[in-house]
Enzyme design. Sequence first.
Site, short mmCIF file in Angstrom:
data_model
loop_
_atom_site.label_atom_id
_atom_site.label_comp_id
_atom_site.label_asym_id
_atom_site.label_seq_id
_atom_site.Cartn_x
_atom_site.Cartn_y
_atom_site.Cartn_z
N SER A 1 -14.41 40.97 54.67
CA SER A 1 -14.88 41.13 55.86
C SER A 1 -15.62 42.74 55.85
O SER A 1 -16.50 42.73 56.35
CB SER A 1 -13.45 41.71 56.85
OG SER A 1 -13.74 42.45 58.33
N LYS B 1 -23.44 52.38 53.37
CA LYS B 1 -22.57 53.50 53.61
C LYS B 1 -20.98 52.74 54.30
O LYS B 1 -22.08 52.18 55.43
CB LYS B 1 -22.54 54.25 53.31
CG LYS B 1 -21.13 55.71 53.52
CD LYS B 1 -20.99 55.29 54.80
CE LYS B 1 -19.53 57.05 54.82
NZ LYS B 1 -19.17 57.50 56.18
N THR C 1 -17.16 55.25 64.42
CA THR C 1 -18.71 56.03 64.88
C THR C 1 -19.62 55.26 66.18
O THR C 1 -20.42 56.38 66.27
CB THR C 1 -19.00 55.49 63.55
OG1 THR C 1 -18.74 55.90 62.33
CG2 THR C 1 -20.41 56.52 63.31
#
Length: 459
Positions: free
Chosen positions: A202, A100, A139
């Site tokens: 990217s 994801k 994250t």
Amino acid sequence: MGDFKLLKIIEKKRDGKTLTSEDIGYFVDSVKKTLQYDSRESFNNDAEGIADRSQIGAMLMAIYLKGLNDFETNQLTLKMRDSGHIFQWSDQQKSRIVDKHSTGGVGDKISLILVPALAACGLLIPMISGRSLGHTGGTLEKLESIKQLSTSLEENEILSAIDSIGCCIVGQTEECVPADKVLYCCRDMTATVDCAPLVIASIVSKKLSENPGAIIYDVKFGKAAFFKTLDAALEIAIGLVKASRPVKAVALLTSVDNPLGRSVGNSLEILESVECLRGSGPRDIIQLVEALGAELLQISIGGSKENIYKTLSNGEALKKFHDMLLHQHTDKEVAQNLCYGDASEVFKEEAPYKTNFTYSGEEGFVSAIDPLVLGNIWKDEYVYSLRNPGVGFLILKTIGDDIRKGDVWLEFHHQREEITQDHRTQLTNAITVSSQRVQRKLIEKKVYYRDDALVVEDY
């Protein structure tokens, strides 16, 4: 003077012509070779096949101004993927390997909950994640607020995590898409960061290096997103799904006109993620986790949002998160306390000061909270504090909540003893209240392939 053959390829794109697969492959290979020579004191800048940094910048600007068509974008993506190591999986694993990607938003801690939930459903997620960009938290930094946790794993550790747990969340390895490392740095220095085909290549090249069977893209739009409008986000979403083929891919376009959840800041978002993994948490976070998870389940092994909900409510996702922390070198006692004890006790480096913001207007319902204000002030305080993970916000009154004069709606955890007057004014004005309760719509559109036809539909 740089490489002559690369010079001709730059001229070709400068003049608006379509690059061949060979052209793009030569460019990417030349970029990769510059990385091999960066550590040397000197090298022959005229050597064949080695790009001069000025040539890389020129090529990026030519792409920025003239664009890339779908074929060129796809080829750039694949050549970048092939510039480094590609994970290999067994036949039993391949259909269950998924990933994801989110384009980022204020309060976006979805991956921290979704990854272990998917692993609990039987999927395998070797997530290569990113760091903070602009006003959005990363994250990896959020995870690294947990003491001793490492996001830098060797390939054998990643493979072991997938075999034993089913998931990990790590940074880009040295062998993963090395050409992207050079191009990303050069894009930042040449004002070409927001070029759609370069963004797409990217993102997708790193995801494809994981060799997945399916990918879900969370493409965010709105006030606190990198793509301010739905149309701009849709362009990227379509490009991501196209460039991912033949891997099964779906993109959901989700709104970040308001913060996600009730926390902003690294350790605060970890605590909120654990709350969700314990079966509660803010409804907007759970809604996105369920929606994104359901899409991945549906296109890989089958399933629905009920499967995701079950893993959150029965503790299976929390157990995966706990085991992932241990595999990524977290202390056993820390992992135990965070997941099954008093999670707030885990974070010892809390911000030294807390300030409450009290609402002083007419009674009503919270209709908006400016996420850009919260994101920018968080980043400013985070940098000022030398990256104290405890800096951030707790949103005590969120969208749709009733509010009246005297209610505390925001708690600011900060490093400075005194909040600047500018920050105080911005935060005071960051809330909007209306007389009617608003309905928040998080997901606007879905992009995917049905057979060989690209489908864009309302969600």
